[in-house]
Design a protein around this motif. Structure first.
Motif, PDB file in Angstrom:
ATOM      1  N   HIS A  34       0.834  -1.203   0.000  1.00 57.31           N
ATOM      2  CA  HIS A  34       0.000   0.000   0.000  1.00 57.31           C
ATOM      3  C   HIS A  34       0.867   1.251   0.000  1.00 57.31           C
ATOM      4  CE1 HIS A  34      -3.868  -2.077   0.891  1.00 57.31           C
ATOM      5  NE2 HIS A  34      -3.044  -2.988   1.406  1.00 57.31           N
ATOM      6  N   ILE A  35       0.518   2.201  -0.851  1.00 56.25           N
ATOM      7  CA  ILE A  35       1.182   3.502  -0.921  1.00 56.25           C
ATOM      8  C   ILE A  35       0.098   4.581  -0.910  1.00 56.25           C
ATOM      9  CG2 ILE A  35       2.672   5.031  -2.254  1.00 56.25           C
ATOM     10  CD1 ILE A  35       4.165   2.616  -1.231  1.00 56.25           C
ATOM     11  N   ARG A  36       0.269   5.621  -0.069  1.00 62.90           N
ATOM     12  CA  ARG A  36      -0.715   6.698   0.000  1.00 62.90           C
ATOM     13  C   ARG A  36      -0.298   7.877  -0.868  1.00 62.90           C
ATOM     14  NH1 ARG A  36      -4.795   6.042   3.341  1.00 62.90           N
ATOM     15  NH2 ARG A  36      -4.647   4.496   5.030  1.00 62.90           N
ATOM     16  N   LEU A  37      -1.282   8.450  -1.546  1.00 63.53           N
ATOM     17  CA  LEU A  37      -1.047   9.638  -2.344  1.00 63.53           C
ATOM     18  C   LEU A  37      -1.001  10.872  -1.433  1.00 63.53           C
ATOM     19  CD1 LEU A  37      -3.458   8.943  -5.364  1.00 63.53           C
ATOM     20  CD2 LEU A  37      -1.006   8.441  -5.187  1.00 63.53           C
ATOM     21  N   ALA A  38      -0.740  12.023  -2.010  1.00 65.85           N
ATOM     22  CA  ALA A  38      -0.593  13.247  -1.230  1.00 65.85           C
ATOM     23  C   ALA A  38      -1.860  13.583  -0.447  1.00 65.85           C
ATOM     24  CB  ALA A  38      -0.217  14.404  -2.156  1.00 65.85           C
ATOM     25  N   GLY A  40      -3.893  11.450   0.840  1.00 70.37           N
ATOM     26  CA  GLY A  40      -4.225  10.363   1.744  1.00 70.37           C
ATOM     27  C   GLY A  40      -4.901   9.179   1.095  1.00 70.37           C
ATOM     28  N   THR A  41      -5.190   9.265  -0.199  1.00 69.97           N
ATOM     29  CA  THR A  41      -5.825   8.150  -0.906  1.00 69.97           C
ATOM     30  C   THR A  41      -4.909   6.932  -0.912  1.00 69.97           C
ATOM     31  OG1 THR A  41      -7.033   9.656  -2.360  1.00 69.97           O
ATOM     32  CG2 THR A  41      -6.793   7.371  -3.110  1.00 69.97           C
ATOM     33  N   ASP A  42      -5.469   5.793  -0.554  1.00 69.17           N
ATOM     34  CA  ASP A  42      -4.690   4.555  -0.522  1.00 69.17           C
ATOM     35  C   ASP A  42      -4.639   3.925  -1.911  1.00 69.17           C
ATOM     36  OD1 ASP A  42      -3.320   2.386   0.971  1.00 69.17           O
ATOM     37  OD2 ASP A  42      -5.035   1.205   0.312  1.00 69.17           O
ATOM     38  N   THR A  43      -3.453   3.557  -2.337  1.00 69.54           N
ATOM     39  CA  THR A  43      -3.278   2.844  -3.596  1.00 69.54           C
ATOM     40  C   THR A  43      -2.490   1.570  -3.331  1.00 69.54           C
ATOM     41  OG1 THR A  43      -1.168   3.881  -4.203  1.00 69.54           O
ATOM     42  CG2 THR A  43      -3.188   5.046  -4.819  1.00 69.54           C
ATOM     43  N   GLU A  44      -2.431   0.697  -4.326  1.00 69.33           N
ATOM     44  CA  GLU A  44      -1.691  -0.557  -4.185  1.00 69.33           C
ATOM     45  C   GLU A  44      -0.706  -0.716  -5.328  1.00 69.33           C
ATOM     46  OE1 GLU A  44      -5.067  -3.035  -1.680  1.00 69.33           O
ATOM     47  OE2 GLU A  44      -4.826  -3.468  -3.811  1.00 69.33           O
ATOM     48  N   VAL A  45       0.490  -1.167  -4.999  1.00 71.00           N
ATOM     49  CA  VAL A  45       1.579  -1.326  -5.965  1.00 71.00           C
ATOM     50  C   VAL A  45       1.968  -2.797  -6.021  1.00 71.00           C
ATOM     51  CG1 VAL A  45       3.994  -0.787  -6.458  1.00 71.00           C
ATOM     52  CG2 VAL A  45       2.446   1.022  -5.670  1.00 71.00           C
ATOM     53  N   ILE A  46       1.936  -3.386  -7.215  1.00 66.60           N
ATOM     54  CA  ILE A  46       2.303  -4.792  -7.386  1.00 66.60           C
ATOM     55  C   ILE A  46       3.676  -4.893  -8.039  1.00 66.60           C
ATOM     56  CG2 ILE A  46       1.131  -4.965  -9.639  1.00 66.60           C
ATOM     57  CD1 ILE A  46       0.465  -7.898  -8.866  1.00 66.60           C
ATOM     58  N   SER A  47       4.471  -5.842  -7.574  1.00 65.90           N
ATOM     59  CA  SER A  47       5.833  -6.019  -8.079  1.00 65.90           C
ATOM     60  C   SER A  47       6.091  -7.492  -8.387  1.00 65.90           C
ATOM     61  CB  SER A  47       6.861  -5.545  -7.042  1.00 65.90           C
ATOM     62  OG  SER A  47       6.587  -4.234  -6.611  1.00 65.90           O
ATOM     63  N   TRP A  48       6.997  -7.709  -9.355  1.00 66.91           N
ATOM     64  CA  TRP A  48       7.524  -9.040  -9.668  1.00 66.91           C
ATOM     65  C   TRP A  48       9.041  -8.962  -9.579  1.00 66.91           C
ATOM     66  CZ3 TRP A  48       4.794 -13.488 -10.289  1.00 66.91           C
ATOM     67  CH2 TRP A  48       3.409 -13.371 -10.467  1.00 66.91           C
ATOM     68  N   PRO A 156       0.707  13.182  -6.237  1.00 71.76           N
ATOM     69  CA  PRO A 156      -0.671  13.678  -6.148  1.00 71.76           C
ATOM     70  C   PRO A 156      -1.697  12.737  -6.780  1.00 71.76           C
ATOM     71  CG  PRO A 156       0.493  14.813  -7.896  1.00 71.76           C
ATOM     72  CD  PRO A 156       1.507  13.943  -7.214  1.00 71.76           C
ATOM     73  N   ASP A 157      -1.235  11.859  -7.688  1.00 69.21           N
ATOM     74  CA  ASP A 157      -2.151  10.952  -8.369  1.00 69.21           C
ATOM     75  C   ASP A 157      -1.403   9.708  -8.823  1.00 69.21           C
ATOM     76  OD1 ASP A 157      -0.698  11.757 -10.699  1.00 69.21           O
ATOM     77  OD2 ASP A 157      -2.065  13.443 -10.952  1.00 69.21           O
ATOM     78  N   LEU A 158      -2.149   8.765  -9.386  1.00 70.40           N
ATOM     79  CA  LEU A 158      -1.553   7.498  -9.820  1.00 70.40           C
ATOM     80  C   LEU A 158      -0.535   7.693 -10.924  1.00 70.40           C
ATOM     81  CD1 LEU A 158      -4.491   4.900  -9.859  1.00 70.40           C
ATOM     82  CD2 LEU A 158      -2.451   4.846  -8.418  1.00 70.40           C
ATOM     83  N   GLU A 159      -0.794   8.661 -11.807  1.00 69.19           N
ATOM     84  CA  GLU A 159       0.124   8.885 -12.924  1.00 69.19           C
ATOM     85  C   GLU A 159       1.502   9.316 -12.410  1.00 69.19           C
ATOM     86  OE1 GLU A 159      -3.827   8.618 -14.232  1.00 69.19           O
ATOM     87  OE2 GLU A 159      -2.983  10.000 -12.746  1.00 69.19           O
ATOM     88  N   ARG A 160       1.508  10.238 -11.456  1.00 71.68           N
ATOM     89  CA  ARG A 160       2.786  10.688 -10.894  1.00 71.68           C
ATOM     90  C   ARG A 160       3.450   9.571 -10.096  1.00 71.68           C
ATOM     91  NH1 ARG A 160       7.586  12.437 -11.258  1.00 71.68           N
ATOM     92  NH2 ARG A 160       8.453  13.323  -9.318  1.00 71.68           N
ATOM     93  N   LEU A 161       2.651   8.790  -9.377  1.00 70.28           N
ATOM     94  CA  LEU A 161       3.217   7.670  -8.629  1.00 70.28           C
ATOM     95  C   LEU A 161       3.886   6.690  -9.574  1.00 70.28           C
ATOM     96  CD1 LEU A 161       3.714   6.037  -6.090  1.00 70.28           C
ATOM     97  CD2 LEU A 161       1.382   5.116  -6.274  1.00 70.28           C
TER      98      LEU A 161
END
Length: 250
Positions: A34-38, A40-48, A156-161
């Motif tokens: 889980h990674i939070r945006l500026a 406070g919105t919670d997002t999820e990041v998947i990795s391989w 600030p958003d998913l695109e920047r993340l």
């Protein structure tokens, strides 16, 4: 003298049984965090992550990780780097339904990811519930990722993340020395090991004999690495897929 109550969950780190895939593409670990945006919105990041070299094969950000996203991310990593012989994940529903029950688990029918890798002849391994150290490499990677992101202004958003994650891929793979790799970079270990037979670092440190392993799935993809932290026994698959033409399996 029987005066101490055994607490096996507190056993010393020296008692852990470590493992490492013998070659690149022998096994891939995956998880999401889980990674939070500026705002406070919670997002999820998947990795391989390649188990042998710690090479980061794929990382993307999403509102929520779903089954289709797991399949999409796996195929994206395969498009770029070929198929693995095995995968190692936890028991999250997006990876496996083997621990689910009733309608919530679709009557324990395999999910799309399980069907895909079974069709490709790839061995699926899952750590025991409550034992995140089995997936220790990907867990430790996410710790490094979060420290790097914390040192920068939050996205600030998913695109920047995603832009930050793309920048991090380059730094992590090609510029940041890795302690577990003898201060080499994951890219160096991944690319050189693809080209030459080798002795794994864990074998060399214990004086064991060298193990040569194919970089593509073969008749026995479980050979060459020890997944002793996992209780699961997965039979060897039958015929191996041909990764020479990605369009044939993606």
């Amino acid at each position: 003298a029987g005066a101490i109550t055994p607490q096996p969950q507190k056993r010393p780190r020296s008692s852990w049984r470590r493992f490492e895939a013998a070659a690149p593409n022998a096994m891939r670990q995956s998880d999401f965090t889980h990674i939070r945006l500026a705002d406070g919105t919670d997002t999820e990041v998947i990795s391989w992550l390649d188990d042998h070299s710690r090479f980061l094969l794929h990382i993307t950000s999403h509102r929520r990780i779903t089954g289709p996203i797991v399949v999409e991310s796996f195929l994206a990593a395969a498009d770029a780097h070929g198929l693995p012989a095995a995968t190692l994940t936890d028991n999250g529903m997006v990876y496996t339904t083997r621990l689910s029950h009733g309608a919530r688990g679709r009557n324990n029918q395999p999910n799309a990811f399980e069907v895909l890798i079974a069709d490709l002849g790839i061995v699926q391994k899952n750590g025991r519930p409550g034992h995140p150290t089995t997936q220790g490499k990907i867990e430790r990677f996410h710790q490094t990722l979060k420290r790097w992101l914390t040192a920068r202004p939050p996205a600030p958003d998913l695109e920047r993340l995603q832009e930050l994650l793309t920048e991090f891929i380059s730094i992590y793979n090609t510029r940041r020395p890795h302690r577990a790799l003898g201060r080499a970079t994951p890219h160096t270990i991944y690319t050189t090991s693809l080209k030459t037979p080798h002795t794994s670092r864990s074998q060399a440190s214990h004086g064991e004999s060298a193990t040569t392993s194919s970089t593509r799935p073969g008749p026995s993809p479980s050979a060459g690495y020890d997944t002793s932290e996992s209780d699961e026994h997965t039979p060897e698959p039958g015929s191996s897929p041909s990764p020479t033409d990605p369009t044939s399996w993606s």
